[in-house]
Design a protein around this motif. Structure first.
Motif, PDB file in Angstrom:
ATOM      1  N   VAL A  68     -11.764 -11.367 -51.904  1.00 57.17           N
ATOM      2  CA  VAL A  68     -11.545 -12.707 -51.549  1.00 57.17           C
ATOM      3  C   VAL A  68     -12.971 -13.464 -51.212  1.00 57.17           C
ATOM      4  O   VAL A  68     -12.885 -14.804 -50.990  1.00 57.17           O
ATOM      5  N   GLY A  69     -13.939 -12.938 -51.378  1.00 54.39           N
ATOM      6  CA  GLY A  69     -15.387 -13.467 -51.282  1.00 54.39           C
ATOM      7  C   GLY A  69     -16.022 -13.666 -49.848  1.00 54.39           C
ATOM      8  O   GLY A  69     -16.840 -14.272 -49.933  1.00 54.39           O
ATOM      9  N   ILE A  70     -15.214 -13.023 -48.813  1.00 54.69           N
ATOM     10  CA  ILE A  70     -15.863 -13.039 -47.665  1.00 54.69           C
ATOM     11  C   ILE A  70     -17.112 -12.252 -47.560  1.00 54.69           C
ATOM     12  O   ILE A  70     -18.209 -12.666 -46.786  1.00 54.69           O
ATOM     13  N   ILE A  71     -17.272 -11.116 -48.332  1.00 51.32           N
ATOM     14  CA  ILE A  71     -18.459 -10.274 -48.533  1.00 51.32           C
ATOM     15  C   ILE A  71     -18.859 -10.185 -49.823  1.00 51.32           C
ATOM     16  O   ILE A  71     -17.999 -10.577 -50.789  1.00 51.32           O
ATOM     17  N   ASP A  72     -20.279  -9.983 -50.167  1.00 46.57           N
ATOM     18  CA  ASP A  72     -20.658  -9.916 -51.670  1.00 46.57           C
ATOM     19  C   ASP A  72     -20.625  -8.602 -51.835  1.00 46.57           C
ATOM     20  O   ASP A  72     -20.416  -7.525 -51.059  1.00 46.57           O
ATOM     21  N   LYS A  73     -21.038  -8.089 -53.138  1.00 49.85           N
ATOM     22  CA  LYS A  73     -20.925  -6.892 -53.712  1.00 49.85           C
ATOM     23  C   LYS A  73     -21.979  -5.871 -52.895  1.00 49.85           C
ATOM     24  O   LYS A  73     -21.862  -4.633 -52.657  1.00 49.85           O
ATOM     25  N   LYS A  74     -23.090  -6.547 -52.652  1.00 53.91           N
ATOM     26  CA  LYS A  74     -24.325  -5.912 -51.891  1.00 53.91           C
ATOM     27  C   LYS A  74     -23.576  -5.507 -50.606  1.00 53.91           C
ATOM     28  O   LYS A  74     -23.868  -4.121 -50.017  1.00 53.91           O
ATOM     29  N   GLU A  75     -22.954  -6.380 -49.870  1.00 49.91           N
ATOM     30  CA  GLU A  75     -22.506  -5.836 -48.497  1.00 49.91           C
ATOM     31  C   GLU A  75     -21.390  -4.890 -48.478  1.00 49.91           C
ATOM     32  O   GLU A  75     -21.358  -4.103 -47.877  1.00 49.91           O
TER      33      GLU A  75
END
Length: 114
Positions: free
Chosen positions: A27-34
């Motif tokens: 849902v976009g709260i964290i990005d791929k790196k996180e």
């Protein structure tokens, strides 16, 4: 290695962390790196880090953030459960169950909110 490493509760905690991270990524709260960092931490962490944690939440501060969990999603038909998203650090206290088991925290000496 002991049987404790494979305790069902620890496996459930790990699965829950990974599922939560995936949902937040989707849902976009964290990005791929996180998201990848969380997966890496979970896969390399010692099992002792997955002991249960008790959160004591200041209801006055978090009341507006409480959302009741739909009955079908609750752990028990006889319970009322809430989800609180985006809880701020000053809205809760944390007690680590491992500390209680190790004698570091004595529950009788603790008061909520202190």
């Amino acid at each position: 290695m002991t049987g404790d490493r494979h305790a069902k509760e620890i496996e459930n905690n790990i699965a829950g962390i990974l599922m939560g991270a995936e949902k937040k990524y989707n849902v976009g709260i964290i990005d791929k790196k996180e998201y990848n960092a969380i997966k890496e931490m979970v896969s390399t962490s010692d099992y002792e880090l997955f002991f249960p944690v008790l959160y004591i939440i200041d209801g006055r501060k978090a009341k507006s953030k409480c959302m009741e969990v739909p009955e079908a999603d609750r752990a028990s038909d006889n319970s009322v459960e809430y989800v609180i998203e985006n809880l701020e650090e000053n809205e809760f206290e944390t007690i680590f169950i491992k500390d209680i088991l190790s004698g570091i925290v004595v529950p009788a000496d603790e008061k909520a909110g202190e």
